[in-house]
Scaffold this motif. Structure first.
Motif, mmCIF file in Angstrom:
data_model
loop_
_atom_site.group_PDB
_atom_site.id
_atom_site.type_symbol
_atom_site.label_atom_id
_atom_site.label_comp_id
_atom_site.label_asym_id
_atom_site.label_seq_id
_atom_site.Cartn_x
_atom_site.Cartn_y
_atom_site.Cartn_z
ATOM 1 N N ILE A 9 93.223 -26.695 45.434
ATOM 2 C CA ILE A 9 92.415 -27.155 46.245
ATOM 3 C C ILE A 9 91.454 -28.404 45.717
ATOM 4 N N LEU A 10 91.391 -29.250 46.498
ATOM 5 C CA LEU A 10 90.335 -30.398 46.307
ATOM 6 C C LEU A 10 89.294 -30.161 47.566
ATOM 7 N N THR A 11 87.982 -30.296 46.747
ATOM 8 C CA THR A 11 86.675 -30.200 47.533
ATOM 9 C C THR A 11 85.740 -30.774 46.937
ATOM 10 N N SER A 12 84.609 -30.973 47.596
ATOM 11 C CA SER A 12 83.154 -31.633 47.111
ATOM 12 C C SER A 12 82.384 -30.647 46.557
ATOM 13 N N TYR A 13 81.143 -31.047 45.823
ATOM 14 C CA TYR A 13 79.958 -30.237 45.123
ATOM 15 C C TYR A 13 79.400 -29.976 46.366
ATOM 16 N N PRO A 14 78.940 -28.793 46.730
ATOM 17 C CA PRO A 14 78.069 -28.481 47.823
ATOM 18 C C PRO A 14 76.797 -29.027 47.244
ATOM 19 N N ASN A 15 76.220 -30.084 48.457
ATOM 20 C CA ASN A 15 75.027 -30.602 47.947
ATOM 21 C C ASN A 15 74.387 -30.946 49.161
ATOM 22 N N GLY A 16 72.796 -30.796 49.485
ATOM 23 C CA GLY A 16 71.949 -31.143 50.459
ATOM 24 C C GLY A 16 72.373 -30.452 51.519
ATOM 25 N N GLY A 17 72.841 -29.143 51.522
ATOM 26 C CA GLY A 17 73.043 -28.274 52.800
ATOM 27 C C GLY A 17 74.336 -28.762 53.527
ATOM 28 N N TRP A 18 75.095 -29.715 53.135
ATOM 29 C CA TRP A 18 76.308 -29.995 53.539
ATOM 30 C C TRP A 18 77.511 -28.798 53.321
ATOM 31 N N THR A 19 78.293 -28.505 54.226
ATOM 32 C CA THR A 19 79.350 -27.748 53.975
ATOM 33 C C THR A 19 80.478 -28.573 53.189
ATOM 34 N N PRO A 20 80.933 -28.286 52.167
ATOM 35 C CA PRO A 20 81.983 -29.283 51.704
ATOM 36 C C PRO A 20 83.417 -29.381 52.481
ATOM 37 N N SER A 21 84.034 -30.252 52.659
ATOM 38 C CA SER A 21 85.428 -30.016 53.058
ATOM 39 C C SER A 21 86.110 -29.721 51.969
ATOM 40 N N GLU A 22 87.364 -29.179 52.494
ATOM 41 C CA GLU A 22 88.442 -28.579 51.618
ATOM 42 C C GLU A 22 89.628 -28.744 51.894
ATOM 43 N N CYS A 102 80.480 -45.985 48.835
ATOM 44 C CA CYS A 102 81.525 -46.015 49.664
ATOM 45 C C CYS A 102 80.984 -45.302 51.039
ATOM 46 N N TRP A 103 82.204 -45.319 51.799
ATOM 47 C CA TRP A 103 82.103 -45.280 53.404
ATOM 48 C C TRP A 103 81.644 -43.789 53.989
ATOM 49 N N PRO A 104 81.965 -42.604 52.904
ATOM 50 C CA PRO A 104 81.757 -41.320 53.609
ATOM 51 C C PRO A 104 80.206 -41.344 53.905
ATOM 52 N N VAL A 105 79.916 -40.527 55.108
ATOM 53 C CA VAL A 105 78.506 -40.222 55.468
ATOM 54 C C VAL A 105 77.754 -39.407 54.402
ATOM 55 N N CYS A 106 78.674 -38.514 53.921
ATOM 56 C CA CYS A 106 78.036 -37.611 53.018
ATOM 57 C C CYS A 106 79.145 -37.121 52.060
ATOM 58 N N PRO A 107 78.662 -36.532 50.787
ATOM 59 C CA PRO A 107 79.573 -36.176 49.791
ATOM 60 C C PRO A 107 80.537 -35.140 50.250
ATOM 61 N N ALA A 108 80.239 -34.363 51.278
ATOM 62 C CA ALA A 108 81.170 -33.254 51.932
ATOM 63 C C ALA A 108 82.414 -33.946 52.401
ATOM 64 N N THR A 109 82.608 -35.273 52.573
ATOM 65 C CA THR A 109 83.578 -35.810 53.185
ATOM 66 C C THR A 109 84.651 -36.406 52.030
ATOM 67 N N CYS A 110 84.064 -36.597 50.626
ATOM 68 C CA CYS A 110 84.803 -37.196 49.712
ATOM 69 C C CYS A 110 86.138 -36.882 49.334
ATOM 70 N N PRO A 111 86.664 -35.582 49.727
ATOM 71 C CA PRO A 111 88.277 -35.159 49.628
ATOM 72 C C PRO A 111 88.914 -35.911 50.439
ATOM 73 N N MET A 112 88.368 -36.041 51.665
ATOM 74 C CA MET A 112 89.114 -36.915 52.775
ATOM 75 C C MET A 112 89.351 -38.265 52.470
ATOM 76 N N CYS A 113 88.299 -38.671 51.932
ATOM 77 C CA CYS A 113 88.279 -40.271 51.524
ATOM 78 C C CYS A 113 89.530 -40.415 50.440
ATOM 79 N N ILE A 114 89.332 -39.547 49.376
ATOM 80 C CA ILE A 114 90.462 -39.498 48.248
ATOM 81 C C ILE A 114 91.725 -39.427 48.835
ATOM 82 N N GLN A 115 92.053 -38.493 49.914
ATOM 83 C CA GLN A 115 93.176 -38.236 50.302
ATOM 84 C C GLN A 115 93.709 -39.496 51.154
#
Length: 141
Positions: A9-22, A102-115
């Motif tokens: 699983i690729l995910t992001s660290y939960p930060n700032g109340g955002w639900t990490p994408s997975e 980078c372009w993601p609005v929040c860290p929760a979207t990092c996995p999608m950016c990497i993908q």
């Protein structure tokens, strides 16, 4: 004889109340898992040219965590409470919110950016993107 598989699983660290994408990467064989872990463990910040990078990542596997960052050698430790289940490896991206370009609005979207092959962190590209999504990053080399 059955071959043990590990859910990756690729995910992001939960930060700032955002639900990490997975992103579920599928089931890895022991060979795939060890290849990835060896790649992460062998990071040499000065030889790899990523020492100025501030984004980092954790790899949760078995009962251990590898914390890897661009400016230091990876550290393996045994956490008090594991995030991963048995037969599961979690690659958790930790975004540097203060210096990110980078372009993601929040860290929760990092996995999608990497993908998508859009990660701007050379360190994350080399140690996560190129291994998990080589077709997206081969053009950048």
């Amino acid at each position: 004889m059955s071959v043990k598989k590990t859910n990756a699983i690729l995910t992001s660290y939960p930060n700032g109340g955002w639900t990490p994408s997975e992103i579920k990467l599928g089931k890895w064989t022991d060979k795939q898992k060890e290849r990835f872990l060896d790649h992460v463990r062998n990071h040499n910040p000065f030889a790899d040219g990523c020492y100025y990078e501030t984004c980092s990542f954790n790899v949760h596997f078995d009962k251990y965590v590898i914390h890897s960052r661009g400016f230091d050698k990876p550290i393996t430790f045994k956490p008090m409470h594991s995030k991963n289940r048995p037969n599961e490896i979690i690659i958790e991206i930790i975004t540097d919110e203060e210096h990110r370009e980078c372009w993601p609005v929040c860290p929760a979207t990092c996995p999608m950016c990497i993908q998508d092959g859009q990660c701007t962190s050379l360190f994350i590209q080399k140690f996560v993107g190129e291994i998990l999504f080589p077709q997206k990053y081969e053009k950048q080399r």
